[in-house]
Scaffold this motif. Sequence first.
Motif, PDB file in Angstrom:
ATOM      1  N   GLY A  48       0.832  -1.200   0.000  1.00  0.00           N
ATOM      2  CA  GLY A  48       0.000   0.000   0.000  1.00  0.00           C
ATOM      3  C   GLY A  48       0.861   1.242   0.000  1.00  0.00           C
ATOM      4  O   GLY A  48       1.834   1.330   0.742  1.00  0.00           O
ATOM      5  N   ALA A  49       0.519   2.212  -0.838  1.00  0.00           N
ATOM      6  CA  ALA A  49       1.268   3.459  -0.932  1.00  0.00           C
ATOM      7  C   ALA A  49       0.366   4.526  -1.527  1.00  0.00           C
ATOM      8  O   ALA A  49      -0.472   4.248  -2.382  1.00  0.00           O
ATOM      9  CB  ALA A  49       2.516   3.285  -1.791  1.00  0.00           C
ATOM     10  N   SER A  50       0.525   5.763  -1.071  1.00  0.00           N
ATOM     11  CA  SER A  50      -0.327   6.855  -1.547  1.00  0.00           C
ATOM     12  C   SER A  50       0.256   7.576  -2.756  1.00  0.00           C
ATOM     13  O   SER A  50      -0.439   8.361  -3.397  1.00  0.00           O
ATOM     14  CB  SER A  50      -0.542   7.868  -0.417  1.00  0.00           C
ATOM     15  OG  SER A  50       0.707   8.377   0.044  1.00  0.00           O
ATOM     16  N   GLU A  51       1.523   7.301  -3.077  1.00  0.00           N
ATOM     17  CA  GLU A  51       2.165   8.036  -4.170  1.00  0.00           C
ATOM     18  C   GLU A  51       1.463   7.872  -5.516  1.00  0.00           C
ATOM     19  O   GLU A  51       1.323   8.859  -6.255  1.00  0.00           O
ATOM     20  CB  GLU A  51       3.632   7.613  -4.306  1.00  0.00           C
ATOM     21  CG  GLU A  51       4.540   8.105  -3.196  1.00  0.00           C
ATOM     22  CD  GLU A  51       4.446   7.255  -1.938  1.00  0.00           C
ATOM     23  OE1 GLU A  51       3.749   6.206  -1.976  1.00  0.00           O
ATOM     24  OE2 GLU A  51       5.054   7.628  -0.925  1.00  0.00           O
ATOM     25  N   PRO A  52       1.025   6.666  -5.907  1.00  0.00           N
ATOM     26  CA  PRO A  52       0.404   6.538  -7.224  1.00  0.00           C
ATOM     27  C   PRO A  52      -0.800   7.457  -7.426  1.00  0.00           C
ATOM     28  O   PRO A  52      -0.965   8.044  -8.503  1.00  0.00           O
ATOM     29  CB  PRO A  52      -0.005   5.059  -7.271  1.00  0.00           C
ATOM     30  CG  PRO A  52       0.977   4.382  -6.367  1.00  0.00           C
ATOM     31  CD  PRO A  52       1.196   5.348  -5.246  1.00  0.00           C
ATOM     32  N   ALA A  53      -1.668   7.598  -6.426  1.00  0.00           N
ATOM     33  CA  ALA A  53      -2.823   8.483  -6.557  1.00  0.00           C
ATOM     34  C   ALA A  53      -2.375   9.932  -6.691  1.00  0.00           C
ATOM     35  O   ALA A  53      -2.928  10.694  -7.505  1.00  0.00           O
ATOM     36  CB  ALA A  53      -3.750   8.325  -5.351  1.00  0.00           C
ATOM     37  N   ARG A  54      -1.378  10.330  -5.928  1.00  0.00           N
ATOM     38  CA  ARG A  54      -0.897  11.712  -6.010  1.00  0.00           C
ATOM     39  C   ARG A  54      -0.268  12.002  -7.362  1.00  0.00           C
ATOM     40  O   ARG A  54      -0.338  13.134  -7.869  1.00  0.00           O
ATOM     41  CB  ARG A  54       0.098  11.988  -4.879  1.00  0.00           C
ATOM     42  CG  ARG A  54      -0.547  12.005  -3.491  1.00  0.00           C
ATOM     43  CD  ARG A  54       0.314  12.757  -2.503  1.00  0.00           C
ATOM     44  NE  ARG A  54       1.581  12.092  -2.270  1.00  0.00           N
ATOM     45  CZ  ARG A  54       1.838  11.297  -1.244  1.00  0.00           C
ATOM     46  NH1 ARG A  54       0.872  11.041  -0.361  1.00  0.00           N
ATOM     47  NH2 ARG A  54       3.008  10.728  -1.085  1.00  0.00           N
ATOM     48  N   GLU A  55       0.342  10.988  -7.968  1.00  0.00           N
ATOM     49  CA  GLU A  55       0.937  11.187  -9.292  1.00  0.00           C
ATOM     50  C   GLU A  55      -0.146  11.473 -10.343  1.00  0.00           C
ATOM     51  O   GLU A  55       0.047  12.316 -11.222  1.00  0.00           O
ATOM     52  CB  GLU A  55       1.739   9.947  -9.687  1.00  0.00           C
ATOM     53  CG  GLU A  55       3.029   9.778  -8.886  1.00  0.00           C
ATOM     54  CD  GLU A  55       3.703   8.442  -9.127  1.00  0.00           C
ATOM     55  OE1 GLU A  55       3.161   7.647  -9.938  1.00  0.00           O
ATOM     56  OE2 GLU A  55       4.749   8.185  -8.491  1.00  0.00           O
ATOM     57  N   VAL A  56      -1.275  10.782 -10.252  1.00  0.00           N
ATOM     58  CA  VAL A  56      -2.368  11.035 -11.188  1.00  0.00           C
ATOM     59  C   VAL A  56      -2.953  12.420 -10.956  1.00  0.00           C
ATOM     60  O   VAL A  56      -3.271  13.152 -11.906  1.00  0.00           O
ATOM     61  CB  VAL A  56      -3.455   9.949 -11.069  1.00  0.00           C
ATOM     62  CG1 VAL A  56      -4.636  10.267 -11.982  1.00  0.00           C
ATOM     63  CG2 VAL A  56      -2.879   8.586 -11.414  1.00  0.00           C
ATOM     64  N   VAL A  57      -3.089  12.811  -9.695  1.00  0.00           N
ATOM     65  CA  VAL A  57      -3.568  14.157  -9.375  1.00  0.00           C
ATOM     66  C   VAL A  57      -2.646  15.214  -9.979  1.00  0.00           C
ATOM     67  O   VAL A  57      -3.109  16.190 -10.591  1.00  0.00           O
ATOM     68  CB  VAL A  57      -3.678  14.341  -7.854  1.00  0.00           C
ATOM     69  CG1 VAL A  57      -3.892  15.818  -7.492  1.00  0.00           C
ATOM     70  CG2 VAL A  57      -4.812  13.496  -7.297  1.00  0.00           C
ATOM     71  N   ALA A  58      -1.338  15.012  -9.837  1.00  0.00           N
ATOM     72  CA  ALA A  58      -0.377  15.967 -10.395  1.00  0.00           C
ATOM     73  C   ALA A  58      -0.502  16.036 -11.913  1.00  0.00           C
ATOM     74  O   ALA A  58      -0.412  17.123 -12.511  1.00  0.00           O
ATOM     75  CB  ALA A  58       1.036  15.566 -10.000  1.00  0.00           C
ATOM     76  N   GLU A  59      -0.732  14.892 -12.553  1.00  0.00           N
ATOM     77  CA  GLU A  59      -0.877  14.872 -14.007  1.00  0.00           C
ATOM     78  C   GLU A  59      -2.125  15.642 -14.440  1.00  0.00           C
ATOM     79  O   GLU A  59      -2.093  16.392 -15.433  1.00  0.00           O
ATOM     80  CB  GLU A  59      -0.942  13.421 -14.487  1.00  0.00           C
ATOM     81  CG  GLU A  59      -0.919  13.264 -15.993  1.00  0.00           C
ATOM     82  CD  GLU A  59      -0.789  11.821 -16.446  1.00  0.00           C
ATOM     83  OE1 GLU A  59      -0.839  11.590 -17.679  1.00  0.00           O
ATOM     84  OE2 GLU A  59      -0.636  10.924 -15.586  1.00  0.00           O
ATOM     85  N   ILE A  60      -3.219  15.467 -13.709  1.00  0.00           N
ATOM     86  CA  ILE A  60      -4.447  16.192 -14.041  1.00  0.00           C
ATOM     87  C   ILE A  60      -4.251  17.682 -13.837  1.00  0.00           C
ATOM     88  O   ILE A  60      -4.639  18.505 -14.690  1.00  0.00           O
ATOM     89  CB  ILE A  60      -5.613  15.674 -13.179  1.00  0.00           C
ATOM     90  CG1 ILE A  60      -5.992  14.253 -13.618  1.00  0.00           C
ATOM     91  CG2 ILE A  60      -6.825  16.605 -13.278  1.00  0.00           C
ATOM     92  CD1 ILE A  60      -7.014  13.583 -12.716  1.00  0.00           C
ATOM     93  N   ARG A  61      -3.640  18.058 -12.732  1.00  0.00           N
ATOM     94  CA  ARG A  61      -3.429  19.482 -12.449  1.00  0.00           C
ATOM     95  C   ARG A  61      -2.497  20.127 -13.459  1.00  0.00           C
ATOM     96  O   ARG A  61      -2.687  21.286 -13.839  1.00  0.00           O
ATOM     97  CB  ARG A  61      -2.885  19.649 -11.030  1.00  0.00           C
ATOM     98  CG  ARG A  61      -3.896  19.347  -9.936  1.00  0.00           C
ATOM     99  CD  ARG A  61      -3.258  19.460  -8.566  1.00  0.00           C
ATOM    100  NE  ARG A  61      -4.226  19.247  -7.485  1.00  0.00           N
ATOM    101  CZ  ARG A  61      -3.898  19.160  -6.197  1.00  0.00           C
ATOM    102  NH1 ARG A  61      -2.618  19.267  -5.837  1.00  0.00           N
ATOM    103  NH2 ARG A  61      -4.828  18.971  -5.287  1.00  0.00           N
TER     104      ARG A  61
END
Length: 299
Positions: A48-61
């Motif tokens: 489990g890790a939170s980085e993958p979700a944050r990477e998608v958020v950064a890509e959208i932003r």
Amino acid sequence: MAGIVDGRVVVITGAARGLGRAHALEFAAEGARVLVNDLGVERDGSGGASEPAREVVAEIRSGGGEAEANAADVADWDQAGAMIAQAVETWGRLDTLVCNAGFLRDRMLATMNEQEWDAIVRVHLKGHFAPARHAIAHWRDRSKAGEDVRGRLINTSSGAGLMGSIGQGNYAAAKAGVAALTIQQAAEWGRYGVRANAIAPDARTRMTAGIMYEEQAPQGWDDKDPANASPLVVWLGSDACDVTGRVFEIAGGALNVCDGWQHGHVVDVGRKYSAAEIAEAVHTSITASPSPAPVYGAG
């Protein structure tokens, strides 16, 4: 030009990789505000890790869109509720929920253990019900307050759930449950302005790459690209969607609705059967009814 979901608030579970990531990017490209949920586990649900979700958020932003990350376990009742609440607190409401999160623990049924069964049924079946249950509470409250609610729910079933798949009995049972759950949700929640549908996609993801399909995408048109399924999901999640209670298969550029159980030919003798009569009635009904689709992987 405004997108088809411009301004809608969308929660997508399992949105850091594969199908979920493709859906998140497609929704954002069409103007939605996206809550990117992902627990960040491996293919078998470990870690489990939170980085993958944050990477998608950064890509959208980076593309000018609006997004936030969420690391809830969607099969945990309280965490699923907090996930829906995060979207509402951030953007004022929820419009669309896409349930996509899941993982695999494949094994033949004769050797499958209890933990392998429970883990898959939990993440796929309860992981669809729990977020949707919290979402419908939000939509129902708004409907009862007199709002014109246009809630959209998109579930993720599978060909395995619709037809069966050798070596995936736990997954097939859970995904069959998802398909039936979709029909139930559509029947019960239409009164609140909610339309519920499901997809059964065929794509190269972490769960299928190197097992069902090659690891690497081919040059040119890739009919197994997860992004091929996303336009359907975005339309189902939009105001434009005018269908409910249906399951759609999508593979590359091919789309079809997939019907579930149907009543076959009825043999009625007008009284209680005798045991000796049953075989003839059974075979008469089978002969006069459509043949079922074959189980994936069956010899």
